[in-house]
Design a protein around this motif. Structure first.
Motif, PDB file in Angstrom:
ATOM      1  N   VAL A   5     -11.652 -19.510  18.045  1.00  0.00           N
ATOM      2  CA  VAL A   5     -12.303 -20.319  16.623  1.00  0.00           C
ATOM      3  C   VAL A   5     -13.068 -18.689  15.586  1.00  0.00           C
ATOM      4  CG1 VAL A   5     -13.267 -21.363  14.499  1.00  0.00           C
ATOM      5  CG2 VAL A   5     -12.469 -22.606  16.257  1.00  0.00           C
ATOM      6  N   GLU A   6     -11.883 -17.721  14.708  1.00  0.00           N
ATOM      7  CA  GLU A   6     -13.184 -16.810  13.697  1.00  0.00           C
ATOM      8  C   GLU A   6     -13.679 -17.370  12.368  1.00  0.00           C
ATOM      9  OE1 GLU A   6      -8.732 -15.544  14.080  1.00  0.00           O
ATOM     10  OE2 GLU A   6      -9.805 -17.207  14.182  1.00  0.00           O
ATOM     11  N   SER A   7     -14.709 -16.316  12.547  1.00  0.00           N
ATOM     12  CA  SER A   7     -15.409 -16.825  11.190  1.00  0.00           C
ATOM     13  C   SER A   7     -16.186 -15.748  10.982  1.00  0.00           C
ATOM     14  CB  SER A   7     -16.992 -17.560  11.797  1.00  0.00           C
ATOM     15  OG  SER A   7     -17.540 -16.992  12.417  1.00  0.00           O
ATOM     16  N   GLY A   8     -16.424 -15.169   9.728  1.00  0.00           N
ATOM     17  CA  GLY A   8     -17.366 -14.317   9.670  1.00  0.00           C
ATOM     18  C   GLY A   8     -16.233 -13.255   8.386  1.00  0.00           C
ATOM     19  N   GLY A   9     -15.510 -13.399   8.074  1.00  0.00           N
ATOM     20  CA  GLY A   9     -14.536 -12.750   7.269  1.00  0.00           C
ATOM     21  C   GLY A   9     -15.035 -12.932   5.488  1.00  0.00           C
ATOM     22  N   GLY A  10     -14.716 -12.740   4.378  1.00  0.00           N
ATOM     23  CA  GLY A  10     -15.140 -12.630   3.121  1.00  0.00           C
ATOM     24  C   GLY A  10     -14.901 -11.804   2.410  1.00  0.00           C
ATOM     25  N   LEU A  11     -15.043 -11.129   1.256  1.00  0.00           N
ATOM     26  CA  LEU A  11     -15.335 -10.617  -0.287  1.00  0.00           C
ATOM     27  C   LEU A  11     -16.357  -9.559   0.313  1.00  0.00           C
ATOM     28  CD1 LEU A  11     -13.480  -9.228  -2.369  1.00  0.00           C
ATOM     29  CD2 LEU A  11     -14.521 -10.855  -3.743  1.00  0.00           C
ATOM     30  N   VAL A  12     -15.946  -8.487  -0.161  1.00  0.00           N
ATOM     31  CA  VAL A  12     -17.269  -7.047   0.106  1.00  0.00           C
ATOM     32  C   VAL A  12     -16.721  -6.397  -0.962  1.00  0.00           C
ATOM     33  CG1 VAL A  12     -15.911  -6.330   2.054  1.00  0.00           C
ATOM     34  CG2 VAL A  12     -18.439  -5.616   2.137  1.00  0.00           C
ATOM     35  N   GLU A  13     -17.038  -5.511  -1.346  1.00  0.00           N
ATOM     36  CA  GLU A  13     -17.111  -3.847  -2.347  1.00  0.00           C
ATOM     37  C   GLU A  13     -16.297  -2.811  -0.742  1.00  0.00           C
ATOM     38  OE1 GLU A  13     -19.315  -4.764  -5.770  1.00  0.00           O
ATOM     39  OE2 GLU A  13     -20.267  -3.129  -4.421  1.00  0.00           O
ATOM     40  N   ALA A  14     -15.857  -1.924  -0.988  1.00  0.00           N
ATOM     41  CA  ALA A  14     -15.605  -1.086  -0.272  1.00  0.00           C
ATOM     42  C   ALA A  14     -16.813  -0.057  -0.077  1.00  0.00           C
ATOM     43  CB  ALA A  14     -14.684   0.414  -1.116  1.00  0.00           C
ATOM     44  N   GLY A  15     -17.084   0.660   1.543  1.00  0.00           N
ATOM     45  CA  GLY A  15     -17.609   0.610   1.474  1.00  0.00           C
ATOM     46  C   GLY A  15     -18.782  -0.141   2.295  1.00  0.00           C
ATOM     47  N   GLY A  16     -18.568  -1.086   2.163  1.00  0.00           N
ATOM     48  CA  GLY A  16     -19.397  -2.259   2.443  1.00  0.00           C
ATOM     49  C   GLY A  16     -18.649  -2.693   3.794  1.00  0.00           C
ATOM     50  N   SER A  17     -19.705  -3.845   4.885  1.00  0.00           N
ATOM     51  CA  SER A  17     -19.706  -4.150   5.558  1.00  0.00           C
ATOM     52  C   SER A  17     -19.577  -5.831   6.197  1.00  0.00           C
ATOM     53  CB  SER A  17     -21.105  -4.030   6.977  1.00  0.00           C
ATOM     54  OG  SER A  17     -21.255  -2.486   6.373  1.00  0.00           O
ATOM     55  N   LEU A  18     -18.813  -6.041   7.654  1.00  0.00           N
ATOM     56  CA  LEU A  18     -18.786  -7.100   7.592  1.00  0.00           C
ATOM     57  C   LEU A  18     -18.904  -7.685   9.663  1.00  0.00           C
ATOM     58  CD1 LEU A  18     -15.984  -8.753   5.747  1.00  0.00           C
ATOM     59  CD2 LEU A  18     -17.474  -9.027   5.125  1.00  0.00           C
ATOM     60  N   ARG A  19     -18.997  -8.688   9.514  1.00  0.00           N
ATOM     61  CA  ARG A  19     -18.698  -8.763  10.672  1.00  0.00           C
ATOM     62  C   ARG A  19     -18.680 -10.370  11.567  1.00  0.00           C
ATOM     63  NH1 ARG A  19     -23.645 -10.520  15.997  1.00  0.00           N
ATOM     64  NH2 ARG A  19     -22.448  -9.315  17.503  1.00  0.00           N
ATOM     65  N   ASP A  73     -19.247 -11.821  27.302  1.00  0.00           N
ATOM     66  CA  ASP A  73     -18.755 -13.110  28.066  1.00  0.00           C
ATOM     67  C   ASP A  73     -19.574 -13.906  28.815  1.00  0.00           C
ATOM     68  OD1 ASP A  73     -17.442 -10.457  30.043  1.00  0.00           O
ATOM     69  OD2 ASP A  73     -16.755 -10.971  28.059  1.00  0.00           O
ATOM     70  N   ALA A  74     -20.455 -14.217  28.451  1.00  0.00           N
ATOM     71  CA  ALA A  74     -21.300 -15.746  29.006  1.00  0.00           C
ATOM     72  C   ALA A  74     -21.296 -16.928  27.494  1.00  0.00           C
ATOM     73  CB  ALA A  74     -23.008 -15.272  28.479  1.00  0.00           C
ATOM     74  N   LYS A  75     -20.862 -16.272  26.544  1.00  0.00           N
ATOM     75  CA  LYS A  75     -20.672 -16.690  25.571  1.00  0.00           C
ATOM     76  C   LYS A  75     -19.165 -17.275  24.959  1.00  0.00           C
ATOM     77  CE  LYS A  75     -25.037 -15.888  22.622  1.00  0.00           C
ATOM     78  NZ  LYS A  75     -25.829 -15.251  21.452  1.00  0.00           N
ATOM     79  N   ASN A  76     -17.756 -16.292  25.994  1.00  0.00           N
ATOM     80  CA  ASN A  76     -16.745 -16.151  25.349  1.00  0.00           C
ATOM     81  C   ASN A  76     -16.692 -15.621  24.120  1.00  0.00           C
ATOM     82  OD1 ASN A  76     -16.407 -16.933  27.927  1.00  0.00           O
ATOM     83  ND2 ASN A  76     -16.262 -19.275  26.971  1.00  0.00           N
ATOM     84  N   THR A  77     -17.312 -14.784  23.271  1.00  0.00           N
ATOM     85  CA  THR A  77     -16.978 -14.803  22.405  1.00  0.00           C
ATOM     86  C   THR A  77     -16.887 -12.632  21.981  1.00  0.00           C
ATOM     87  OG1 THR A  77     -18.762 -16.283  21.243  1.00  0.00           O
ATOM     88  CG2 THR A  77     -17.880 -14.455  20.514  1.00  0.00           C
ATOM     89  N   VAL A  78     -16.140 -12.498  21.734  1.00  0.00           N
ATOM     90  CA  VAL A  78     -15.382 -11.275  20.606  1.00  0.00           C
ATOM     91  C   VAL A  78     -16.058 -11.080  19.460  1.00  0.00           C
ATOM     92  CG1 VAL A  78     -12.988 -11.629  20.161  1.00  0.00           C
ATOM     93  CG2 VAL A  78     -14.065  -9.202  20.752  1.00  0.00           C
ATOM     94  N   TYR A  79     -16.371  -9.999  18.765  1.00  0.00           N
ATOM     95  CA  TYR A  79     -17.404  -9.123  17.619  1.00  0.00           C
ATOM     96  C   TYR A  79     -16.040  -7.993  16.748  1.00  0.00           C
ATOM     97  CZ  TYR A  79     -20.870 -12.220  19.741  1.00  0.00           C
ATOM     98  OH  TYR A  79     -21.597 -13.118  19.692  1.00  0.00           O
ATOM     99  N   LEU A  80     -16.316  -8.172  16.072  1.00  0.00           N
ATOM    100  CA  LEU A  80     -15.895  -6.826  15.457  1.00  0.00           C
ATOM    101  C   LEU A  80     -16.625  -6.726  14.234  1.00  0.00           C
ATOM    102  CD1 LEU A  80     -13.540  -4.808  15.438  1.00  0.00           C
ATOM    103  CD2 LEU A  80     -12.208  -6.358  13.663  1.00  0.00           C
ATOM    104  N   GLN A  81     -16.977  -5.847  14.542  1.00  0.00           N
ATOM    105  CA  GLN A  81     -17.946  -5.370  13.044  1.00  0.00           C
ATOM    106  C   GLN A  81     -17.834  -3.789  12.801  1.00  0.00           C
ATOM    107  OE1 GLN A  81     -21.297  -6.010  12.789  1.00  0.00           O
ATOM    108  NE2 GLN A  81     -21.079  -4.330  10.517  1.00  0.00           N
ATOM    109  N   LEU A  82     -17.063  -4.281  11.014  1.00  0.00           N
ATOM    110  CA  LEU A  82     -16.374  -3.531  10.287  1.00  0.00           C
ATOM    111  C   LEU A  82     -17.362  -3.100   9.368  1.00  0.00           C
ATOM    112  CD1 LEU A  82     -15.030  -6.235  10.983  1.00  0.00           C
ATOM    113  CD2 LEU A  82     -13.070  -5.531   8.788  1.00  0.00           C
TER     114      LEU A  82
END
Length: 120
Positions: A5-19, A73-82
């Motif tokens: 299950v993914e989360s964290g997407g959205g709308l962001v301005e160019a140059g911005g960040s999301l996780r 790994d303790a949370k079975n979670t992978v992140y992607l910082q954009l």
């Protein structure tokens, strides 16, 4: 049964960040690789970043220096910082993982996708 299950997407301005986050749950015996793909409009799905079970990290060339993959790994979670997002990063981002389940079967699982939209 295994779910991503993914989360964290959205709308962001160019140059911005999301996780982005992706949590794996269910009948998991062992998680091997975890990573992220994306599919933009009219473009085939492409690998963005991979965090292999041996700790090796791989990035698609266009995101090197801007995106960072990590896993807990303790949370079975992978992140992607954009970071320093560009218009061409607009896509649906899919989490994937190679997992050994309770039946000792090794399978690839996919999340449902989360939309990242970058505006000018």
């Amino acid at each position: 049964q295994v779910q991503l299950v993914e989360s964290g997407g959205g709308l962001v301005e160019a140059g911005g960040s999301l996780r982005l986050s992706c949590v794996a749950s269910g009948s998991i015996s062992k998680i091997h690789h975890m990573g992220w793909y994306r599919q933009g409009p009219g473009i085939d799905r492409e690998l963005v970043a991979l965090h292999a079970s041996d700790g090796t990290v791989t990035y698609e060339d266009s995101v090197k220096g801007r995106f960072t993959i990590s896993r807990d790994d303790a949370k079975n979670t992978v992140y992607l910082q954009l970071s320093r997002l560009k218009l061409e990063d607009t896509a649906v981002y899919y989490c994937y993982s190679v997992i050994t389940d309770w039946d000792r079967a090794i399978k690839t699982y996919w999340g449902q996708g989360t939309q990242v939209a970058v505006s000018s």
